[in-house]
Design a protein around this motif. Structure first.
Motif, PDB file in Angstrom:
ATOM      1  N   GLY A  25       5.973   2.275   9.410  1.00  0.00           N
ATOM      2  CA  GLY A  25       5.682   1.465  11.476  1.00  0.00           C
ATOM      3  C   GLY A  25       5.219   0.368  12.087  1.00  0.00           C
ATOM      4  N   ALA A  26       5.027   0.473  13.183  1.00  0.00           N
ATOM      5  CA  ALA A  26       4.364  -0.842  13.836  1.00  0.00           C
ATOM      6  C   ALA A  26       3.456  -0.813  13.478  1.00  0.00           C
ATOM      7  N   ASP A  27       2.310  -0.099  12.762  1.00  0.00           N
ATOM      8  CA  ASP A  27       1.408  -0.393  12.960  1.00  0.00           C
ATOM      9  C   ASP A  27       0.416   0.051  11.509  1.00  0.00           C
ATOM     10  N   THR A  28       1.153   1.165  11.385  1.00  0.00           N
ATOM     11  CA  THR A  28       0.673   2.181   9.774  1.00  0.00           C
ATOM     12  C   THR A  28       1.803   2.306   9.154  1.00  0.00           C
ATOM     13  N   ILE A  29       1.352   2.664   7.730  1.00  0.00           N
ATOM     14  CA  ILE A  29       2.574   2.061   6.375  1.00  0.00           C
ATOM     15  C   ILE A  29       2.379   4.008   6.270  1.00  0.00           C
ATOM     16  N   THR A  30       3.097   5.631   5.913  1.00  0.00           N
ATOM     17  CA  THR A  30       2.738   6.561   5.627  1.00  0.00           C
ATOM     18  C   THR A  30       3.672   7.034   4.345  1.00  0.00           C
ATOM     19  N   VAL A  31       2.966   7.369   3.983  1.00  0.00           N
ATOM     20  CA  VAL A  31       3.192   7.579   2.215  1.00  0.00           C
ATOM     21  C   VAL A  31       3.167   9.271   2.225  1.00  0.00           C
ATOM     22  N   GLU A  32       4.439   9.073   0.857  1.00  0.00           N
ATOM     23  CA  GLU A  32       3.911  10.695   0.532  1.00  0.00           C
ATOM     24  C   GLU A  32       3.234  10.526  -0.910  1.00  0.00           C
ATOM     25  N   PRO A  33       2.281  11.104  -1.333  1.00  0.00           N
ATOM     26  CA  PRO A  33       1.432  11.116  -2.530  1.00  0.00           C
ATOM     27  C   PRO A  33       1.846  12.421  -3.381  1.00  0.00           C
ATOM     28  N   PHE A  34       1.902  11.358  -4.770  1.00  0.00           N
ATOM     29  CA  PHE A  34       2.969  11.437  -5.807  1.00  0.00           C
ATOM     30  C   PHE A  34       2.908  13.677  -5.638  1.00  0.00           C
ATOM     31  N   ASP A  35       1.200  13.629  -5.960  1.00  0.00           N
ATOM     32  CA  ASP A  35       0.481  15.042  -6.289  1.00  0.00           C
ATOM     33  C   ASP A  35       0.587  15.890  -5.098  1.00  0.00           C
ATOM     34  N   ALA A  36       1.319  15.954  -4.073  1.00  0.00           N
ATOM     35  CA  ALA A  36       1.561  16.507  -2.678  1.00  0.00           C
ATOM     36  C   ALA A  36       2.462  16.548  -2.265  1.00  0.00           C
ATOM     37  N   PRO A  37       3.492  16.748  -2.715  1.00  0.00           N
ATOM     38  CA  PRO A  37       4.980  16.963  -1.709  1.00  0.00           C
ATOM     39  C   PRO A  37       5.094  16.938  -0.852  1.00  0.00           C
ATOM     40  N   GLY A  38       5.843  17.259   0.355  1.00  0.00           N
ATOM     41  CA  GLY A  38       5.731  16.554   1.404  1.00  0.00           C
ATOM     42  C   GLY A  38       4.320  17.134   2.537  1.00  0.00           C
ATOM     43  N   SER A  39       3.465  16.544   1.783  1.00  0.00           N
ATOM     44  CA  SER A  39       2.658  15.910   2.922  1.00  0.00           C
ATOM     45  C   SER A  39       2.774  14.446   3.686  1.00  0.00           C
ATOM     46  N   ALA A  40       2.216  13.994   4.224  1.00  0.00           N
ATOM     47  CA  ALA A  40       1.889  12.495   4.410  1.00  0.00           C
ATOM     48  C   ALA A  40       0.985  11.646   4.554  1.00  0.00           C
ATOM     49  N   ILE A  41       0.502  10.659   4.433  1.00  0.00           N
ATOM     50  CA  ILE A  41      -1.024   9.928   5.020  1.00  0.00           C
ATOM     51  C   ILE A  41      -0.437   9.031   5.316  1.00  0.00           C
ATOM     52  N   SER A  42      -1.417   8.454   6.343  1.00  0.00           N
ATOM     53  CA  SER A  42      -0.735   6.968   7.469  1.00  0.00           C
ATOM     54  C   SER A  42      -1.961   6.150   7.308  1.00  0.00           C
ATOM     55  N   ALA A  43      -1.770   4.440   7.118  1.00  0.00           N
ATOM     56  CA  ALA A  43      -2.792   3.719   6.269  1.00  0.00           C
ATOM     57  C   ALA A  43      -2.682   2.685   7.170  1.00  0.00           C
ATOM     58  N   ALA A  44      -3.523   1.310   7.778  1.00  0.00           N
ATOM     59  CA  ALA A  44      -3.453   0.556   8.491  1.00  0.00           C
ATOM     60  C   ALA A  44      -2.474  -0.204   6.969  1.00  0.00           C
ATOM     61  N   TYR A  45      -1.562  -1.418   6.971  1.00  0.00           N
ATOM     62  CA  TYR A  45      -1.133  -2.220   6.499  1.00  0.00           C
ATOM     63  C   TYR A  45      -2.074  -2.908   4.958  1.00  0.00           C
ATOM     64  N   ASP A  46      -2.729  -3.120   5.507  1.00  0.00           N
ATOM     65  CA  ASP A  46      -4.054  -4.007   5.208  1.00  0.00           C
ATOM     66  C   ASP A  46      -4.598  -2.839   4.078  1.00  0.00           C
ATOM     67  N   ARG A  47      -4.405  -1.297   3.945  1.00  0.00           N
ATOM     68  CA  ARG A  47      -5.320  -0.554   3.381  1.00  0.00           C
ATOM     69  C   ARG A  47      -4.295   0.282   2.610  1.00  0.00           C
ATOM     70  N   VAL A  48      -3.214  -0.371   2.460  1.00  0.00           N
ATOM     71  CA  VAL A  48      -2.069  -0.023   0.974  1.00  0.00           C
ATOM     72  C   VAL A  48      -1.980  -0.829   0.106  1.00  0.00           C
ATOM     73  N   TYR A  49      -2.085  -0.423  -1.380  1.00  0.00           N
ATOM     74  CA  TYR A  49      -2.123  -1.520  -1.903  1.00  0.00           C
ATOM     75  C   TYR A  49      -0.741  -1.338  -2.715  1.00  0.00           C
ATOM     76  N   PRO A  50       0.504  -1.938  -3.131  1.00  0.00           N
ATOM     77  CA  PRO A  50       1.361  -2.111  -4.461  1.00  0.00           C
ATOM     78  C   PRO A  50       0.484  -1.926  -5.461  1.00  0.00           C
ATOM     79  N   ALA A  51       1.607  -0.914  -6.531  1.00  0.00           N
ATOM     80  CA  ALA A  51       0.693  -0.111  -7.548  1.00  0.00           C
ATOM     81  C   ALA A  51       1.588  -0.797  -8.707  1.00  0.00           C
ATOM     82  N   GLU A  52       0.649  -1.097 -10.086  1.00  0.00           N
ATOM     83  CA  GLU A  52       1.468  -1.076 -11.088  1.00  0.00           C
ATOM     84  C   GLU A  52       3.131  -0.191 -11.155  1.00  0.00           C
ATOM     85  N   GLU A  53       3.827  -0.505 -12.374  1.00  0.00           N
ATOM     86  CA  GLU A  53       4.789   0.632 -12.623  1.00  0.00           C
ATOM     87  C   GLU A  53       4.825   1.086 -13.515  1.00  0.00           C
TER      88      GLU A  53
END
Ligand SMILES: Nc1ncnc2c1ncn2[C@@H]1O[C@H](COP(=O)(O)OP(=O)(O)OP(=O)(O)O)[C@@H](O)[C@H]1O
Length: 319
Positions: A25-53
């Motif tokens: 989104g404009a201010d936030t990123i929405t993420v679907e957690p792997f352990d809860a498919p179908g649910s969503a968590i939104s957080a500010a850009y600077d709080r969402v971090y890239p994960a290791e492979e």
């Protein structure tokens, strides 16, 4: 960050959760957690971090992570902790996680030998490696070295400091004779008078400590000095319902020899005004005759408790 990318998103109880980006989104990123498919968590850009492979791969030094951020650092430490690897480096800083149980062979004399003279990173991360680096730097740079041990109450600072002292005295104290013994033995005495049970730690140091280990011109341990400051004096008179006064009072009640018991009128801690109002539980490892004997062995309390000490202790045991 692209849609579909694997990321860490903040979570109120778990710290961070691993998931996949489903909307930017404009201010936030929405993420679907792997352990809860179908649910969503939104957080500010600077709080969402890239994960290791690879989710379950750990590294001994956090600097070796492909993406070094708050979430990947915590995840790396967590994975290592589940494998009983409580130590992790961030370059030459050591992060220690308190295991609250004894890891077999972690601090034995054989382990000490393995770390002697080894550069940081040659062996798995360990508090002994930090102690050895400080020693080697002192030798090569001919300058005093400091190790800062920091963390919240119960994090393991006191234990880590004892392991550092053990390493230095056992490795480089061979020519110092009884001095190394004295340095290590001073701990039980200091803890008897300066440590107490709190809600966070059954052996909480209620004072600050600056420990110096002195080396002679042959780089062997020649002595030591402990400065202490800011002892929590209010604990002598008042303790919280689940806290205790300083260990020494309970140890005397638990294990003082008969003549001292008579002189001080020792009975159960519950019978004394200044130690009976908080927790009066004994701790099997700490409050034993053996532990009291250890306190007394620490030079100042050697032999029978002297008259001046009896009067000193009496102040702690008014009914
Ligand atoms: N490396 C370790 N291995 C096993 N147990 C540990 C280790 N470090 C700490 N512990 C356990 O955790 C307890 C609390 O640790 P410690 O007293 O060192 O914490 P602290 O950071 O000094 O706390 P405080 O600031 O309250 O004095 C210890 O009594 C011990 O039981």
């Amino acid at each position: 960050m692209d849609g579909g990318k694997k990321v860490w998103v903040p979570h109120p109880s778990q710290g961070f959760k691993l998931g996949r980006i489903i909307d930017i989104g404009a201010d936030t990123i929405t993420v679907e957690p792997f352990d809860a498919p179908g649910s969503a968590i939104s957080a500010a850009y600077d709080r969402v971090y890239p994960a290791e492979e690879y989710d379950n791969k750990d590294v001994e030094d956090n600097c070796a992570l492909m993406y070094l951020n708050e979430a990947t650092l915590l995840n790396n430490i967590r994975i290592r902790y589940t494998k009983n690897h409580i130590y992790t480096y961030v370059a030459n800083i050591l992060i220690a996680v308190n295991p609250y149980f004894e890891i077999p062979d972690a601090y034995s004399s054989a382990t000490i030998k393995k770390y002697q003279g080894k550069s940081l990173g040659t062996m798995p991360p360990h508090v002994f490696a930090i102690a050895d680096k400080a020693y080697r730097d002192m030798r090569s740079l001919k300058m005093s070295q400091s190790i800062i041990v920091s963390g919240e109450s119960g994090a393991g600072k006191t234990e880590s400091t004892k392991y550092i002292l053990k390493y230095l005295t056992e490795s480089w104290g061979t020519h110092a004779g009884p001095i190394e013994e004295r340095i290590v033995e001073s701990n039980p005495l200091l803890e008897a008078f300066g440590n107490a049970k709190t809600v966070r730690n059954n052996n909480s140091s209620r004072f600050g400590k600056f420990v110096e280990i002195h080396f002679n011109d042959k780089n062997a341990v020649a002595g030591g000095f402990i400065s202490h400051y800011l002892l929590e004096k209010s604990r002598i008179c008042v303790q919280g319902p689940e806290e205790r006064n300083y260990h020494i009072f309970y140890r005397l009640c638990a294990g003082a020899p008969e003549d001292t018991r008579k002189k001080l009128g020792l009975t159960s801690p519950d019978n004394f005004h200044y130690i009976g109002r908080g927790c009066t539980q004994y701790f099997c490892q700490n409050d034993t005759e053996k532990k009291l004997a250890q306190d007394r062995k620490s030079k100042q309390l050697k032999g029978n408790i002297s008259k001046s000490k009896v009067s000193y202790f009496k102040q702690g045991f008014p009914y």
